[in-house]
Structures are given as structure tokens and as C-alpha cells.
Scaffold this motif. Structure first.
Motif, PDB file in Angstrom:
ATOM      1  N   LEU A 124      -7.579  -5.835  -1.517  1.00  0.00           N
ATOM      2  CA  LEU A 124      -7.508  -4.973  -0.368  1.00  0.00           C
ATOM      3  C   LEU A 124      -7.370  -3.463  -0.875  1.00  0.00           C
ATOM      4  O   LEU A 124      -6.342  -3.009  -1.336  1.00  0.00           O
ATOM      5  CB  LEU A 124      -6.129  -5.341   0.471  1.00  0.00           C
ATOM      6  N   PRO A 125      -8.523  -2.875  -1.472  1.00  0.00           N
ATOM      7  CA  PRO A 125      -8.597  -1.614  -2.201  1.00  0.00           C
ATOM      8  C   PRO A 125      -7.801  -0.518  -1.414  1.00  0.00           C
ATOM      9  O   PRO A 125      -7.271   0.310  -2.150  1.00  0.00           O
ATOM     10  CB  PRO A 125     -10.129  -1.327  -2.313  1.00  0.00           C
ATOM     11  N   LEU A 126      -7.879  -0.463  -0.319  1.00  0.00           N
ATOM     12  CA  LEU A 126      -7.275   0.736   0.651  1.00  0.00           C
ATOM     13  C   LEU A 126      -5.807   0.314   0.991  1.00  0.00           C
ATOM     14  O   LEU A 126      -5.172   1.266   1.522  1.00  0.00           O
ATOM     15  CB  LEU A 126      -8.162   1.093   1.997  1.00  0.00           C
ATOM     16  N   LEU A 127      -5.265  -0.588   0.845  1.00  0.00           N
ATOM     17  CA  LEU A 127      -3.805  -1.226   1.080  1.00  0.00           C
ATOM     18  C   LEU A 127      -3.065  -0.356   0.569  1.00  0.00           C
ATOM     19  O   LEU A 127      -2.851  -0.324  -0.759  1.00  0.00           O
ATOM     20  CB  LEU A 127      -3.466  -2.572   1.014  1.00  0.00           C
ATOM     21  N   SER A 128      -2.151   0.546   1.251  1.00  0.00           N
ATOM     22  CA  SER A 128      -1.208   1.646   0.541  1.00  0.00           C
ATOM     23  C   SER A 128       0.359   1.165   1.173  1.00  0.00           C
ATOM     24  O   SER A 128       1.093   1.666   0.440  1.00  0.00           O
ATOM     25  CB  SER A 128      -1.450   2.702   0.847  1.00  0.00           C
ATOM     26  N   ASN A 129       0.262   0.433   2.128  1.00  0.00           N
ATOM     27  CA  ASN A 129       1.698   0.197   2.647  1.00  0.00           C
ATOM     28  C   ASN A 129       1.985  -1.341   3.319  1.00  0.00           C
ATOM     29  O   ASN A 129       0.997  -1.580   4.127  1.00  0.00           O
ATOM     30  CB  ASN A 129       2.111   1.262   3.743  1.00  0.00           C
ATOM     31  N   ILE A 130       2.883  -1.969   3.287  1.00  0.00           N
ATOM     32  CA  ILE A 130       3.273  -2.969   3.637  1.00  0.00           C
ATOM     33  C   ILE A 130       4.096  -2.971   5.065  1.00  0.00           C
ATOM     34  O   ILE A 130       3.658  -3.568   6.148  1.00  0.00           O
ATOM     35  CB  ILE A 130       3.796  -4.246   2.867  1.00  0.00           C
ATOM     36  N   CYS A 131       5.377  -2.279   4.824  1.00  0.00           N
ATOM     37  CA  CYS A 131       6.092  -2.052   5.961  1.00  0.00           C
ATOM     38  C   CYS A 131       6.901  -0.773   5.680  1.00  0.00           C
ATOM     39  O   CYS A 131       7.515  -0.528   4.583  1.00  0.00           O
ATOM     40  CB  CYS A 131       6.975  -3.349   6.025  1.00  0.00           C
ATOM     41  N   ASN A 132       7.194  -0.031   6.841  1.00  0.00           N
ATOM     42  CA  ASN A 132       8.007   1.298   6.824  1.00  0.00           C
ATOM     43  C   ASN A 132       9.354   1.333   7.046  1.00  0.00           C
ATOM     44  O   ASN A 132      10.061   1.902   6.963  1.00  0.00           O
ATOM     45  CB  ASN A 132       7.129   2.343   7.587  1.00  0.00           C
TER      46      ASN A 132
END
Length: 964
Positions: A890-898
Motif C-alpha cells: 500500500l504505497p500511499l498508506l500513511s495513517n491507520i487511525c488518528n
């Protein structure tokens, strides 16, 4: 000369006449004459009362045997049983005289005396029966062995045991969990675990009460034991005072643990004096799952691992014996026999230690003899092992006669062989254990009930795969011995011929009086069937047999109920003699070398289940593949499965003809079928007598189906899954742009749905009742789908597994920001792959309903940036049951949960690969206390941003990290 019996009858008639005239006869003689006249009726009454007495005495004997380790027989009961013994001798002698009684007029007065004795003895038998009713109980409890709350000083830890103890401690630490069950078969180590738990939780300010309840223990027994631990005198208290005293005492304890071991029946805590207002916790260990009906959590104890079993064994046996080459091999076999059961390991280990330490003993001989005694099919358990044998025997004795036969039948199979549920039930059916159930479907229901019962009583264990079962090795050996000694069970011979055999005749040991189940594996030449040996053969299985045809003598198997020819890939034809098997109910001819279903199959009019696959033949005639009317002639057919190869063009040519034949069947309840064209499927749904049967009939529509509609591109896509034959309800719909009514009708009944290469934009066309039964949904290769659901109505209320693959335009799972209540609330597994327009996985209120989700896998989604969208309605308890999270490529995944306070209460495994922008994950999961492993590439691991907590999280995660 007249027959003596006739003379006697004439004399009786004459005396009757005189009595009626009242001439010269006095009242006593009237009564004495009745002894002769009514001798047969009086004898029948004696026999009935005597049998009643013997049955009662036998019941008491069985009860005494069951509880002899915990109770003693009272003197009154012993005297009564002694008198019954004398009475049995008297009655048997009198019965012998009756059967040898003389006839004729000269023996009239001898018959009078015999008749009088019969009447008097009947009165004595009745009197003796009534005496038993005056005895309140045949037993009294032995003086109890009190369990103190002081654990043994020796603590021996084994990983298999410690894992269960750790899990128990975790449950007991949770505030909302008050009761925990510990289940498992006899000897699996439940008591070992309870003792280890006691050792672990016995701490200052913790009050621990360990009570062995036993077979006869009830709430009153638990009360008395508990009061003794609380320094009270139960004999001085009334029942109500006991209950109140326990309530008051325990109410004052901040932390107490009540551990009840070896419980045989449900325990009503209120009767004991335990209230849910108390701050205590309770753990119950039992071999019966029914005991755990109201438990908050239940742990099923697994057998020891191979390593732990060896360590426990050698912990009890002198270490110097371990390197003895003569003993080492015997030890391996003995440990294997113990089947990972701690109780057996301890018993046998202690015995071998005692014998090995004796003076002038041949140790190797002792070990060989012990191994032989344990594994011999004719040997009898001795010493402490006899206790285990009797415990299992009592469990088997409790079964009804037919249930017992079903269980003992399974003992004939190797304990290492896992049996499929449907195969087991079909074997029982063929052996006529389920003959009371005329319909195959209802027989399957009864078979399922039996298997559940056996598992719930820990007589069987579930296999490694779904719908598979096997027997514990030790149980299998004991049950086999029990079967041989059980007069109510006729032990059938079973023969296995291994795949390397090329003999044309079966081994000599097969020449037994009666063979009813014959399993031949990989044979090269099938023998002729001599009628005397195979007269009672009901089940024949040839697995991977290297034969080209069946012998003509197959026709002599007139009692055959089931025949399996699966995986006989060299078998080219079914001989005509197969058509003479007029009692055959089940025929399985899958994965053979047969190119065409022979017309002779149509003669099998008793057939209830037909499973067939036809080998692909490039230049073969379509009309010969399955001749017309063959299936239509099978009027009794309840289950039909045709495994058609999508690349075999013959199937497309004949499918409409076959559909017309199948539609005429009236008893069909199971169908596995490939409809390459939508119109043939629509024809079947509209014309099938079975599918459209009257709603008032027992089986509305189908019990099981695997229906595939639309052209398939790959081989073997229609192949059966044996484990799901009787309960699969699967619909696969390929291609198309709309959803015809016939598809929706089947979807309403389906538990599994696959949508392949369809052009729908979403599934909002489905009503709630269309998906009411759906548990598994797979959506694949749908090029126009932008969302799964695009609406405001509830859907997928029971869906447990959702698989999404190659939907290039998918932007949302649920497009509406507010997900209706009860939608997706049962979801446990979510897997998404190849969705290159999906930017956010969960948005709006979707997270709130996914409380049961256990596994998330997202792979190869090129534009996804967030798992839980920033601003979504979520809290610290999001995904409370999530155990596994996999994020791959997932090359653009930067965040799972805030949500910084997310606790991830159940998360155990993280796998993250090729997610180069995801650098803040340590802060997201720093409160995941149950995390066990983190799979991550080393190069990306070095670029992570760690929280500012003095490297606490970093050090912890380093220990969990496993480079990919």
C-alpha cells in the motif's frame, strides 16, 4: 391313548364344572384348584416381577460401581442384595420345575403344589422389591479428602499447560468475566491445570478454594466443603443457614476464587450461597460441555504437545533410562500411546519407575511388556489404567444402544485417521445404525446430533480441518477392546489393503464369518467376491484402486448399501452387473477414468445419493456423456452432484436435457450442479418439482446446494468440497449485467455467494431478505463496481466473511456515511485486494458496528491513504476483537487511525510490508498489550518514528519484530 396335556385340561374342566354346581366342594379346594387352573398366568406374573427385581438389582449394582471411589454401600443395601441373590436361586429352581412340570390326571395334586409355590414365591419377590423402596439410599459418602488451598511445593511447568493457565489468568483479570469453564476429555490434564492455576493465583489477599466435586457432588457437597474452608461447622447448620453463612462470609472478601474440579452437572451458584454481587470469580473443570452452558468464557484443554509429553514422561522416569537404546524405542511408542494425556503419562511413568528400580529386574523386558500390554488389541488394562478404562466404559454404557454402536464403529478406524462428517454418517447409514430414518437427509441430521454429542462429552475430538473428527488414540484402543466384549455390539471385520499391494486375493485374516465394511486402498487387482464371506457386505470403498473395471461378481453383493470408487483414475467403465445392486443407496464415482455415465445406473432405483464426475473427452459424443432419462429414472434420489468440467464442450450441448431430467425428481434435497447458461438455470428454478415443492412439506426447497451459473474459465471450478456436501448453500453467479428473479430466489437460501465478472455498480439492488442467510460473500473481477452498498437500508446482517478482489473502480465499501444498524455487525474477516480507486477503508460510522471483526487484510491497493478516515466516528475501543492486521503493498498508506487512545484490546499479530509512508505505526499500537509478533521489512523498520516514552515502546516492539 389320549395326550396327557389333554387329560389334564379335561380334569381341570371337570373340576370347574363341579365347583360351579357347588356340589361336594369346599372353599379351600376352590382356592387350591385355582393354583392348577391359573398356573400359566401365575407363572407369567412371577416371571414379570422377578425380571423387575433383577433389573432393579442390576441398576443398583451399576450405580455402586460408578461411585465406588467416593461412596460405600450401606449395610442395609448389602443385606438386601444378599437376599436378592438367594431369591434368584429359588426362582430359577422354581422356573426349572415349571418347565418340567408333569401332565395328566394322576399329577393333578403335584400341579396344585407347584402352582401354590409359584403364587407364594411371587408374593415374596414383590415383598423383597418393596423392602428396597424403604432403604433411603444404597450408599453413604466416604470420609472426604479435604483439598487445602496450599499448592504442592514442586512446580513443574510445561508450555502447553502454562498457555492454558495464562489464558485463564487473563480471563480472571477481566472485570466483566465472573465464570470460566475448563473442558476436556478424561485424562487430558484439567486437574493439572486447576492445580497450576491455584499455584499462580495463591497470593496475599487472594482467597482460593479448590474443591474436587466428583460424580456425586452437588450444591450441598460444595456448600459443606466451602464451609469447612471458612472454618465453619456445616453439620450444625440448616440448609438455609449454610447458604446465608457462605453469602455473608464471601461478601466480605475483596478477591476470592472458587475452583471446582471434576464437575459432572450444572452448579446453581445461588443454592450454594454465591451471588453475582460478590467480587469473586469461579472456574469449573468438567468433561461435559453441558456444564458450561452459562459460563462467561470456556477454554477447551488441548492435549500436550509432543515435546511437552516427552518432557513430562521423562520427568517421572529415571533419566539414566533415556539413553538406553533398548528402552528408547519402547518409550517412544508408550508416549505415543498416551496421546498427550497428562493423567496417562503420570500413571504409566510412575509404574515404569517403580518397576525399573526393583532389584534384579530386566528393565528392557519390563518396558517391552508394558508397551505390549498397552497396545495389544486383546490386552486388558491393569492397575491404575483400569480406572481410566472403567471411566470410559461408563461413558459408553450411558449411550443408547444404537448410539453406542455408532461410537464403537468409529473405534475400528485408526486414531490417526481423520474422518469426514458426511462419510461417517454414510457409513452408519450403510451399517443400518440409522435405519429408523427413512430419508437420507433426516439420517444426516441424526448423525450430526450424535457427533455433536460425542464431541460435547469429549469422546471424539474435532480434526484439523472443518467437519472432520477423530478418536483419541487411547480411547480408540479401549473402545476396540470394549466392542469385542460387548454382546450388544457385533464387531464387524474391516480390511485395509495398502497401495503397494498387488495380490489378487485378500489376506487370510479377511476370511472371517462376517465382513460388512470393506475398505481397499490402492489395490492393483480386485478379487472375486465369494458369497459366504461377503454375504453381509454393506459398504465397499475402493480408494485410488488401480483397476480398469469391476468384476462381474460385484452383482453378488446384494446387501450393498454404499459404494465409493473415488479417485480410481484407471477405472474406465462400470460393468452392467452394477445395475443388479438393487439395495444400493449411495454411489460415488468421482475422479475416475469414466468418460460417460453408463445407462445401467438408471437401474439403481433405490439410489438416494449419486456423486459423479465425467472425465473430459475431446472427441466424445455429447449424447453418451449422460444418456437421456438415466437420472429421471432415479425416483428415490435425494442428493445429486455432477462435477462437470467447464472445458468439456459436451456438457454445454446436453445440459438442457439433463436439467429437464433433474427437474422431474421429487425427492431431491441436495444439488451440486453447473449451469453454463443462465436460461438453463432459469428453466430449472421454474420447473423443478423439488425446488418448488409445497411449502407445507417437511423440506422446503433444498437442504444443501452448490449452484454455479455462468461460463467458467478455469478447470475444476465446479469440484466438490467433501467437507461441505450436506450443509453447503453456495451460489456462484458469473458474468451478466442484472440480477434475475431466479438468482435472487436462490440467494435468499444461500449462506455463501460469489459474484464474478458482473457489471453491477453495487449490490444495493439486494433486499434485506435476499441476504438474510448470507455468511460469506466474495466479489471478484467486477469492472464497474464503485461501492458494495450504496443505500440507506440494512444489509448483510449475518455476514461473517467478506472477500473483495480486483474491483478497479471501487471507492467505498459502504457509500453512505451513516451505516444502518445491524449491517455488517457479524463480520469477522475482511480481505481486500487489487482495488486501485479505494482511498479510505472505513469512514463515517462504519467502525462502530464492526465489533466482531477479527482479521483485516488489505493488499495491493495503490491509492489507499487511511484505514480509518480522519473525522470518522470511532473511539478508543474500536475493533475490540481484532487479532490480525495485514497491510501489504500500500504505497500511499500513511495513517491507520488518528484516535491516539486506541487500545487494540485483542490485537496479536501485525504484518506490514511495502508500506513506505507508514512511519508512525508505533504510536498507533503502543497500547496493544496482547501483541505477540510484528512482521516488517528491516529496511522500513529502521525508518519508523517512535513515541517519546523513553524507548519503552521501541524496546518492546524490538522483541516482537520478525523481519520479512
Amino acid at each position: 391313548m389320549a395326550d396327557p396335556a389333554t387329560i389334564t385340561a379335561t380334569v381341570i374342566a371337570g373340576v370347574d364344572f363341579v365347583i360351579k354346581q357347588g356340589k361336594g366342594i369346599i372353599n379351600p379346594l376352590k382356592r387350591k384348584h385355582g393354583y392348577v387352573k391359573n398356573i400359566t398366568e401365575n407363572y407369567d406374573r412371577l416371571d414379570a416381577e422377578y425380571n423387575k427385581l433383577c433389573t432393579r438389582e442390576n441398576d443398583i449394582k451399576i450405580g455402586l460401581e460408578r461411585c465406588k471411589t467416593e461412596e460405600d454401600e450401606t449395610g442395609e443395601s448389602q443385606l438386601w442384595r444378599k437376599n436378592v441373590g438367594k431369591m434368584k436361586d429359588d426362582v430359577e429352581a422354581l422356573k426349572s420345575k415349571y418347565h418340567k412340570r408333569p401332565t395328566g390326571s394322576i399329577h393333578y395334586f403335584n400341579l396344585m403344589k407347584l402352582g401354590k409355590r409359584i403364587v407364594k414365591k411371587t408374593e415374596e419377590v414383590v415383598s423383597l422389591w418393596n423392602e428396597r423402596e424403604k432403604i433411603p439410599s444404597p450408599t453413604v459418602k466416604k470420609p472426604p479428602v479435604l483439598h487445602t488451598s496450599i499448592p504442592t511445593n514442586k512446580i513443574i511447568k510445561f508450555p502447553s499447560v502454562e498457555e492454558t493457565v495464562r489464558k485463564l489468568q487473563e480471563y480472571l483479570a477481566e472485570e466483566n468475566i465472573k465464570t470460566v469453564g475448563v473442558g476436556g476429555p478424561i485424562g487430558v490434564g484439567k486437574s493439572t491445570i486447576m492445580n497450576r492455576l491455584q499455584q499462580e493465583i495463591e497470593k496475599p489477599n487472594n482467597f482460593v478454594f479448590l474443591i474436587n466435586v466428583g460424580k456425586k457432588g452437588d450444591e450441598r457437597y460444595i456448600q459443606n466443603e466451602l464451609l469447612k474452608r471458612l472454618k465453619e461447622k456445616p453439620e450444625e447448620l440448616s440448609d438455609e443457614e449454610k447458604k446465608q453463612r457462605i453469602y455473608e462470609k464471601l461478601k466480605n472478601y475483596q478477591n476470592y476464587f472458587l475452583l471446582l474440579d471434576d464437575v459432572f452437572a450444572n452448579v446453581e451458584l445461588e443454592k450454594v450461597g454465591i451471588n453475582y454481587e460478590h467480587k469473586g470469580k469461579m472456574v469449573i473443570a468438567s468433561r461435559y460441555k453441558r456444564v458450561f452452558m452459562r459460563m462467561d468464557k470456556v477454554i477447551e484443554v488441548k492435549r500436550l504437545s509432543e515435546e511437552d509429553a516427552q518432557n513430562m514422561f521423562w520427568d517421572r522416569v529415571p533419566k539414566e533410562l533415556k539413553d538406553n537404546p533398548d528402552i528408547k524405542r519402547e518409550a517412544e511408542l508408550i508416549i505415543k500411546f498416551c496421546s498427550g494425556m497428562p493423567y496417562l503419562i503420570k500413571l504409566i511413568g510412575n509404574y515404569l519407575t517403580e518397576m525399573s528400580l526393583a532389584e534384579d529386574v530386566n528393565r528392557a523386558a519390563v518396558w517391552r511388556n508394558t508397551r505390549h500390554a498397552l497396545t495389544s488389541p486383546t490386552g486388558e488394562p491393569k492397575g491404575d489404567l483400569e480406572t481410566v478404562y472403567k471411566s470410559l466404559k461408563l461413558e459408553i454404557d450411558r449411550l443408547k444402544t444404537n448410539d453406542r454402536s455408532c461410537f464403537l464403529y468409529l473405534a475400528s478406524f485408526s486414531s490417526t485417521h481423520e474422518l469426514l462428517r458426511d462419510n461417517i454418517i454414510e457409513c452408519w447409514r450403510a451399517e443400518q445404525f440409522l435405519e429408523d430414518y427413512k430419508k437420507l437427509g433426516t439420517a444426516r441430521d441424526e448423525g450430526c446430533r450424535l457427533l455433536v454429542s460425542f464431541v460435547n462429552n469429549f469422546l471424539l475430538e474435532k480434526g484439523t480441518k472443518e467437519a472432520q473428527y477423530k478418536m483419541f488414540e487411547f480411547y480408540q484402543r479401549l473402545a476396540s477392546r470394549f466392542a469385542k466384549n460387548n454382546k450388544n455390539y457385533i464387531q464387524k471385520s474391516r480390511i485395509f489393503v495398502m497401495s503397494d499391494s498387488s495380490s489378487s486375493t485378500l489376506p487370510d485374516e479377511c476370511n472371517s464369518e462376517r465382513i460388512s465394511t470393506l475398505l481397499l486402498k490402492g489395490i492393483s487387482c480386485l478379487p472375486q467376491f465369494p458369497s459366504p464371506v461377503y454375504e453381509f457386505l454393506r459398504l465397499l470403498e475402493l480408494h485410488k484402486a488401480k483397476i480398469a473395471t469391476l468384476p462381474s461378481s460385484i452383482s453378488t453383493l446384494t446387501n450393498l448399501k454404499a459404494m465409493y470408487l473415488k479417485n480410481c483414475d484407471q477405472l474406465r467403465v462400470l460393468c452392467d452387473e452394477v445395475g443388479k445392486l438393487h439395495n444400493l443407496e449411495i454411489l460415488d464415482i468421482r475422479h475416475t477414468g469414466i468418460y460417460n455415465l453408463p445407462p445401467v445406473v438408471g437401474n439403481l432405483t433405490t439410489l438416494k445419493c449419486l456423486r459423479v464426475s465425467i472425465r473430459n473427452q475431446v472427441n466424445g459424443s455429447a449424447g453418451e456423456m449422460i444418456p437421456p432419462k438415466v437420472i429421471a429414472r432415479l425416483r428415490s434420489l435425494e442428493e445429486l452432484g455432477i462435477d462437470a468440467n467447464p472445458t468439456d464442450g459436451r456438457w454445454n450441448q446436453i445440459v438442457e436435457s439433463i436439467v429437464a431430467d433433474v427437474a422431474t425428481l421429487t425427492e431431491l434435497t441436495t444439488l451440486w450442479f453447473y449451469f453454463p447458461m443462465l436460461n438453463s438455470f432459469e428453466t430449472f428454478i421454474s420447473q423443478s418439482k423439488s425446488w418448488n415443492r409445497n411449502h407445507e412439506q417437511e423440506d422446503k426447497r433444498f437442504r444443501s446446494f452448490n449452484i454455479i451459473v455462468g461460463q467458467q474459465q478455469e478447470d475444476s471450478l465446479t469440484e466438490f468440497d467433501d467437507s461441505r456436501w450436506s450443509d453447503e448453500k453456495r451460489l456462484r453467479f458469473s458474468a451478466g449485467e442484472a440480477f434475475p428473479d431466479e438468482i435472487l430466489k436462490v440467494l435468499e437460501e444461500a449462506s455463501s455467494f460469489e459474484l464474478i465478472a458482473h457489471k453491477a455498480a453495487n449490490l444495493s439492488v439486494f433486499r434485506a431478505d435476499n441476504t438474510a442467510r448470507l455468511e460469506i460473500c466474495t466479489i471478484k473481477n467486477c469492472p464497474e463496481m464503485t461501492s458494495i452498498i450504496d443505500g440507506h437500508n440494512a444489509a448483510f446482517q449475518r455476514l461473517k466473511k467478506l472477500y473483495i478482489d480486483d474491483l478497479p473502480k471501487l471507492e467505498h465499501i459502504w457509500k453512505n456515511p451513516v451505516v444502518p444498524p445491524n449491517s455488517l455487525t457479524s463480520l469477522t474477516i475482511l480481505k481486500i485486494k487489487g482495488c486501485h480507486s479505494l482511498r479510505v477503508l472505513f469512514s463515517g460510522t462504519m467502525v462502530l458496528g464492526l465489533k466482531l471483526l477479527q482479521q483485516i487484510q488489505i493488499e495491493d491497493c495503490q491509492v489507499i491513504k487511511e484505514i480509518i478516515e480522519d473525522g470518522s466516528v470511532a473511539d478508543s475501543g474500536a475493533f475490540p476483537n481484532l487479532k490480525e492486521l495485514e497491510l501489504i503493498n500500500l504505497p500511499l498508506l500513511s495513517n491507520i487511525c488518528n484516535v491516539a487512545t486506541s487500545t487494540w484490546n485483542s490485537l496479536e499479530m501485525l504484518k506490514i510490508d511495502a508500506c513506505v509512508e507508514l512511519k508512525n505505526f508505533p504510536s498507533t499500537f503502543q497500547k496493544a498489550e496482547k501483541l505477540k509478533c510484528i512482521y516488517w521489512t528491516q529496511s522500513q523498520w529502521n525508518q519508523l518514528v517512535w513515541p517519546n516514552d523513553n524507548d519503552v515502546t521501541k524496546n518492546r516492539f524490538q522483541n516482537l519484530h520478525q523481519p520479512i
